[in-house]
Design a protein around this motif. Structure first.
Motif, PDB file in Angstrom:
ATOM      1  N   THR A 122       0.851  -1.177   0.000  1.00 24.09           N
ATOM      2  CA  THR A 122       0.000   0.000   0.000  1.00 24.09           C
ATOM      3  C   THR A 122       0.890   1.231   0.000  1.00 24.09           C
ATOM      4  OG1 THR A 122      -0.141   0.128   2.423  1.00 24.09           O
ATOM      5  CG2 THR A 122      -1.827  -1.189   1.280  1.00 24.09           C
ATOM      6  N   ALA A 123       0.335   2.315  -0.531  1.00 23.29           N
ATOM      7  CA  ALA A 123       1.095   3.558  -0.620  1.00 23.29           C
ATOM      8  C   ALA A 123       0.191   4.720  -0.271  1.00 23.29           C
ATOM      9  CB  ALA A 123       1.671   3.734  -2.021  1.00 23.29           C
ATOM     10  N   GLU A 124       0.760   5.719   0.388  1.00 16.18           N
ATOM     11  CA  GLU A 124       0.004   6.914   0.739  1.00 16.18           C
ATOM     12  C   GLU A 124      -0.103   7.821  -0.491  1.00 16.18           C
ATOM     13  OE1 GLU A 124      -2.183   9.480   3.159  1.00 16.18           O
ATOM     14  OE2 GLU A 124      -1.388   7.509   3.677  1.00 16.18           O
ATOM     15  N   ASN A 125      -1.307   8.291  -0.752  1.00 13.76           N
ATOM     16  CA  ASN A 125      -1.516   9.245  -1.846  1.00 13.76           C
ATOM     17  C   ASN A 125      -1.874  10.591  -1.237  1.00 13.76           C
ATOM     18  OD1 ASN A 125      -2.538  10.829  -3.987  1.00 13.76           O
ATOM     19  ND2 ASN A 125      -3.142   9.000  -5.127  1.00 13.76           N
ATOM     20  N   PRO A 126      -0.943  11.557  -1.254  1.00 15.07           N
ATOM     21  CA  PRO A 126      -1.203  12.868  -0.641  1.00 15.07           C
ATOM     22  C   PRO A 126      -2.373  13.604  -1.279  1.00 15.07           C
ATOM     23  CG  PRO A 126       1.137  12.579  -1.102  1.00 15.07           C
ATOM     24  CD  PRO A 126       0.423  11.465  -1.791  1.00 15.07           C
ATOM     25  N   ALA A 127      -2.603  13.388  -2.567  1.00 17.53           N
ATOM     26  CA  ALA A 127      -3.699  14.080  -3.238  1.00 17.53           C
ATOM     27  C   ALA A 127      -5.048  13.650  -2.686  1.00 17.53           C
ATOM     28  CB  ALA A 127      -3.643  13.822  -4.744  1.00 17.53           C
ATOM     29  N   LEU A 128      -5.119  12.405  -2.221  1.00 23.88           N
ATOM     30  CA  LEU A 128      -6.384  11.862  -1.713  1.00 23.88           C
ATOM     31  C   LEU A 128      -6.438  11.836  -0.196  1.00 23.88           C
ATOM     32  CD1 LEU A 128      -6.801   8.785  -4.106  1.00 23.88           C
ATOM     33  CD2 LEU A 128      -7.720  11.097  -4.386  1.00 23.88           C
ATOM     34  N   GLY A 129      -5.277  11.871   0.445  1.00 27.07           N
ATOM     35  CA  GLY A 129      -5.254  11.772   1.893  1.00 27.07           C
ATOM     36  C   GLY A 129      -5.603  10.391   2.399  1.00 27.07           C
ATOM     37  N   ARG A 130      -5.278   9.362   1.626  1.00 27.73           N
ATOM     38  CA  ARG A 130      -5.539   7.990   2.051  1.00 27.73           C
ATOM     39  C   ARG A 130      -4.508   7.057   1.421  1.00 27.73           C
ATOM     40  NH1 ARG A 130      -8.050   4.785  -1.835  1.00 27.73           N
ATOM     41  NH2 ARG A 130      -9.059   5.891  -3.581  1.00 27.73           N
ATOM     42  N   ARG A 131      -4.453   5.838   1.935  1.00 26.44           N
ATOM     43  CA  ARG A 131      -3.556   4.829   1.395  1.00 26.44           C
ATOM     44  C   ARG A 131      -4.284   4.024   0.327  1.00 26.44           C
ATOM     45  NH1 ARG A 131       1.096   4.588   3.961  1.00 26.44           N
ATOM     46  NH2 ARG A 131       1.655   2.613   2.971  1.00 26.44           N
ATOM     47  N   GLN A 132      -3.495   3.499  -0.616  1.00 21.16           N
ATOM     48  CA  GLN A 132      -4.052   2.727  -1.715  1.00 21.16           C
ATOM     49  C   GLN A 132      -3.286   1.425  -1.883  1.00 21.16           C
ATOM     50  OE1 GLN A 132      -3.445   6.125  -4.525  1.00 21.16           O
ATOM     51  NE2 GLN A 132      -5.526   5.629  -5.199  1.00 21.16           N
ATOM     52  N   LEU A 133      -3.994   0.401  -2.302  1.00 20.42           N
ATOM     53  CA  LEU A 133      -3.358  -0.853  -2.665  1.00 20.42           C
ATOM     54  C   LEU A 133      -2.618  -0.673  -3.983  1.00 20.42           C
ATOM     55  CD1 LEU A 133      -3.160  -3.973  -1.996  1.00 20.42           C
ATOM     56  CD2 LEU A 133      -5.047  -4.247  -3.615  1.00 20.42           C
ATOM     57  N   MET A 134      -1.346  -1.042  -4.038  1.00 23.13           N
ATOM     58  CA  MET A 134      -0.548  -0.883  -5.246  1.00 23.13           C
ATOM     59  C   MET A 134       0.250  -2.165  -5.496  1.00 23.13           C
ATOM     60  SD  MET A 134      -0.953   2.007  -6.812  1.00 23.13           S
ATOM     61  CE  MET A 134      -2.239   3.186  -6.373  1.00 23.13           C
ATOM     62  N   LEU A 135      -0.250  -2.995  -6.409  1.00 21.78           N
ATOM     63  CA  LEU A 135       0.428  -4.231  -6.774  1.00 21.78           C
ATOM     64  C   LEU A 135       1.150  -4.107  -8.117  1.00 21.78           C
ATOM     65  CD1 LEU A 135      -2.285  -6.875  -5.792  1.00 21.78           C
ATOM     66  CD2 LEU A 135      -0.287  -6.163  -4.476  1.00 21.78           C
ATOM     67  N   VAL A 136       0.928  -3.023  -8.822  1.00 20.23           N
ATOM     68  CA  VAL A 136       1.608  -2.792 -10.105  1.00 20.23           C
ATOM     69  C   VAL A 136       2.437  -1.521  -9.977  1.00 20.23           C
ATOM     70  CG1 VAL A 136      -0.098  -3.972 -11.521  1.00 20.23           C
ATOM     71  CG2 VAL A 136      -0.399  -1.557 -11.002  1.00 20.23           C
ATOM     72  N   SER A 137       3.551  -1.485 -10.658  1.00 22.31           N
ATOM     73  CA  SER A 137       4.446  -0.336 -10.552  1.00 22.31           C
ATOM     74  C   SER A 137       4.060   0.754 -11.535  1.00 22.31           C
ATOM     75  CB  SER A 137       5.892  -0.775 -10.824  1.00 22.31           C
ATOM     76  OG  SER A 137       6.071  -1.070 -12.193  1.00 22.31           O
ATOM     77  N   ASP A 138       4.530   1.949 -11.271  1.00 18.30           N
ATOM     78  CA  ASP A 138       4.281   3.063 -12.183  1.00 18.30           C
ATOM     79  C   ASP A 138       4.910   2.791 -13.554  1.00 18.30           C
ATOM     80  OD1 ASP A 138       2.847   4.455 -10.300  1.00 18.30           O
ATOM     81  OD2 ASP A 138       4.556   5.680  -9.642  1.00 18.30           O
ATOM     82  N   ASP A 139       6.074   2.142 -13.567  1.00 18.86           N
ATOM     83  CA  ASP A 139       6.735   1.841 -14.839  1.00 18.86           C
ATOM     84  C   ASP A 139       5.899   0.882 -15.679  1.00 18.86           C
ATOM     85  OD1 ASP A 139       8.866   3.480 -14.257  1.00 18.86           O
ATOM     86  OD2 ASP A 139      10.177   1.847 -13.570  1.00 18.86           O
ATOM     87  N   GLN A 140       5.317  -0.135 -15.025  1.00 19.79           N
ATOM     88  CA  GLN A 140       4.482  -1.088 -15.746  1.00 19.79           C
ATOM     89  C   GLN A 140       3.248  -0.400 -16.327  1.00 19.79           C
ATOM     90  OE1 GLN A 140       3.987  -3.742 -12.466  1.00 19.79           O
ATOM     91  NE2 GLN A 140       5.595  -5.141 -13.131  1.00 19.79           N
ATOM     92  N   ILE A 141       2.603   0.422 -15.508  1.00 20.17           N
ATOM     93  CA  ILE A 141       1.411   1.128 -15.966  1.00 20.17           C
ATOM     94  C   ILE A 141       1.757   2.107 -17.088  1.00 20.17           C
ATOM     95  CG2 ILE A 141      -0.232   2.920 -15.283  1.00 20.17           C
ATOM     96  CD1 ILE A 141      -1.188   0.237 -14.452  1.00 20.17           C
ATOM     97  N   ALA A 142       2.903   2.790 -16.968  1.00 17.69           N
ATOM     98  CA  ALA A 142       3.310   3.752 -17.990  1.00 17.69           C
ATOM     99  C   ALA A 142       3.538   3.065 -19.330  1.00 17.69           C
ATOM    100  CB  ALA A 142       4.572   4.485 -17.549  1.00 17.69           C
ATOM    101  N   GLN A 143       4.182   1.906 -19.301  1.00 20.76           N
ATOM    102  CA  GLN A 143       4.447   1.177 -20.545  1.00 20.76           C
ATOM    103  C   GLN A 143       3.148   0.748 -21.206  1.00 20.76           C
ATOM    104  OE1 GLN A 143       6.619  -2.485 -20.058  1.00 20.76           O
ATOM    105  NE2 GLN A 143       7.308  -2.511 -22.187  1.00 20.76           N
ATOM    106  N   LEU A 144       2.235   0.214 -20.417  1.00 22.89           N
ATOM    107  CA  LEU A 144       0.954  -0.215 -20.962  1.00 22.89           C
ATOM    108  C   LEU A 144       0.124   0.974 -21.432  1.00 22.89           C
ATOM    109  CD1 LEU A 144       0.247  -2.941 -18.281  1.00 22.89           C
ATOM    110  CD2 LEU A 144       0.666  -3.345 -20.708  1.00 22.89           C
ATOM    111  N   SER A 145       0.239   2.096 -20.737  1.00 24.46           N
ATOM    112  CA  SER A 145      -0.488   3.302 -21.139  1.00 24.46           C
ATOM    113  C   SER A 145       0.008   3.804 -22.490  1.00 24.46           C
ATOM    114  CB  SER A 145      -0.317   4.407 -20.089  1.00 24.46           C
ATOM    115  OG  SER A 145      -0.869   4.025 -18.851  1.00 24.46           O
ATOM    116  N   ASP A 146       1.319   3.804 -22.678  1.00 25.77           N
ATOM    117  CA  ASP A 146       1.885   4.255 -23.949  1.00 25.77           C
ATOM    118  C   ASP A 146       1.366   3.395 -25.101  1.00 25.77           C
ATOM    119  OD1 ASP A 146       3.339   6.238 -22.686  1.00 25.77           O
ATOM    120  OD2 ASP A 146       5.207   5.072 -22.612  1.00 25.77           O
ATOM    121  N   GLN A 147       1.303   2.089 -24.895  1.00 26.65           N
ATOM    122  CA  GLN A 147       0.836   1.198 -25.948  1.00 26.65           C
ATOM    123  C   GLN A 147      -0.653   1.399 -26.215  1.00 26.65           C
ATOM    124  OE1 GLN A 147       2.007  -2.649 -24.563  1.00 26.65           O
ATOM    125  NE2 GLN A 147       4.190  -2.248 -24.830  1.00 26.65           N
TER     126      GLN A 147
END
Length: 271
Positions: A38-63
């Motif tokens: 889990t990771a804290e998201n300051p924009a939301l003021g809450r923690r979130q479940l994060m099982l995928v990395s930003d790099d993985q999401i970025a690569q898939l987003s580009d495609q």
């Protein structure tokens, strides 16, 4: 972040899919949180479940973005393109998310719709842009989409899908191979499913969070937050007159949204 083998080794949660998703969204399912995913998201003021990395999401987003631009017809209307860039750049600057290479593309379709990918690529349909009455209302749309990016809603939803065992096979293929053929399926997880006809909507919580963040970005960019209420009301009116606009098909369009929006505008002192 978890590898597939590490994810498979996690203890199984014995509950229904609906209850598991609700528990994950509420933060009441603890076996995954205990792994440090889990990771804290300051924009939301809450923690979130994060099982995928930003790099993985970025690569898939580009495609996914490249696939969308190949499948959709891009508008050549210079006025619409200038408006999208003008409003989009102001909202992007106001959001403070300079790490993204923001891009705003108008697709030449009557569809009343818009969507965003986690890498800051925003798809706006001509039908929606022609529905907005001014730059302030278009800022409502783009601000809302930027709110999804700041909220890391696509990453959170993808993580919830993985954790619930609903997308384990898809994740394994996509994360191992990351080929364009998987972009259509991943588009649903990333929130761009309308482009490919595979839609996995954001949760009501995500939509209300995006509304709130979007209004804040509007105010910082010197747009009128009051126009967001007028825009959403017009979308709801269209829905009541017939089939809901595509932009509302995955969004809460009931009084809860209007109440939350008005409450946030009052609490911030926005005119």
């Amino acid at each position: 972040m978890l590898s597939q083998s590490e994810f498979d080794a996690l203890p199984k949660v014995r509950m229904g899919r609906r209850e598991l998703l609700a528990g994950l969204a509420a933060g009441t399912v603890f076996p995954f949180a205990a792994t440090g995913c889990t990771a804290e998201n300051p924009a939301l003021g809450r923690r979130q479940l994060m099982l995928v990395s930003d790099d993985q999401i970025a690569q898939l987003s580009d495609q996914t973005w490249q696939a969308a631009r190949q499948r959709e017809r891009v508008s050549n209307d210079p006025a619409l393109r200038r408006q999208a860039d003008r409003v989009g750049s102001r909202i992007a600057n106001a959001s403070g998310m300079s790490q993204h290479a923001w891009e705003f593309v108008v697709f030449d379709s009557d569809e009343v719709n818009a969507w965003v990918l986690p890498n800051g690529k925003v798809g706006l349909y001509r039908g929606l842009m022609e529905t907005t009455r001014n730059d302030d209302q278009l800022a409502t749309v783009i601000g809302h989409e930027a709110g999804h990016v700041a909220g890391r809603h696509a990453q959170e939803r993808a993580s919830q899908q993985m954790a619930a065992g609903m997308a384990t096979g898809l994740a394994a293929v996509a994360l191992d191979q990351a080929d364009v053929q998987n972009a259509g399926a991943w588009a649903g997880v990333l929130g761009a499913g309308l482009t490919f006809g595979v839609l996995l909507p954001y949760s009501r919580r995500h939509e209300l969070e995006a509304d709130r963040l979007g209004v804040d970005y509007m105010a910082r960019a010197n747009y009128r937050p009051s126009e967001s209420v007028i825009f959403w009301q017009s979308m709801m009116d269209q829905s009541q007159r017939g089939a809901p606009p595509a932009f509302l098909s995955t969004h809460p369009s009931d009084q809860e949204r209007m109440n939350a929006l008005n409450s946030h505008i009052r609490s911030r002192g926005y005119a």
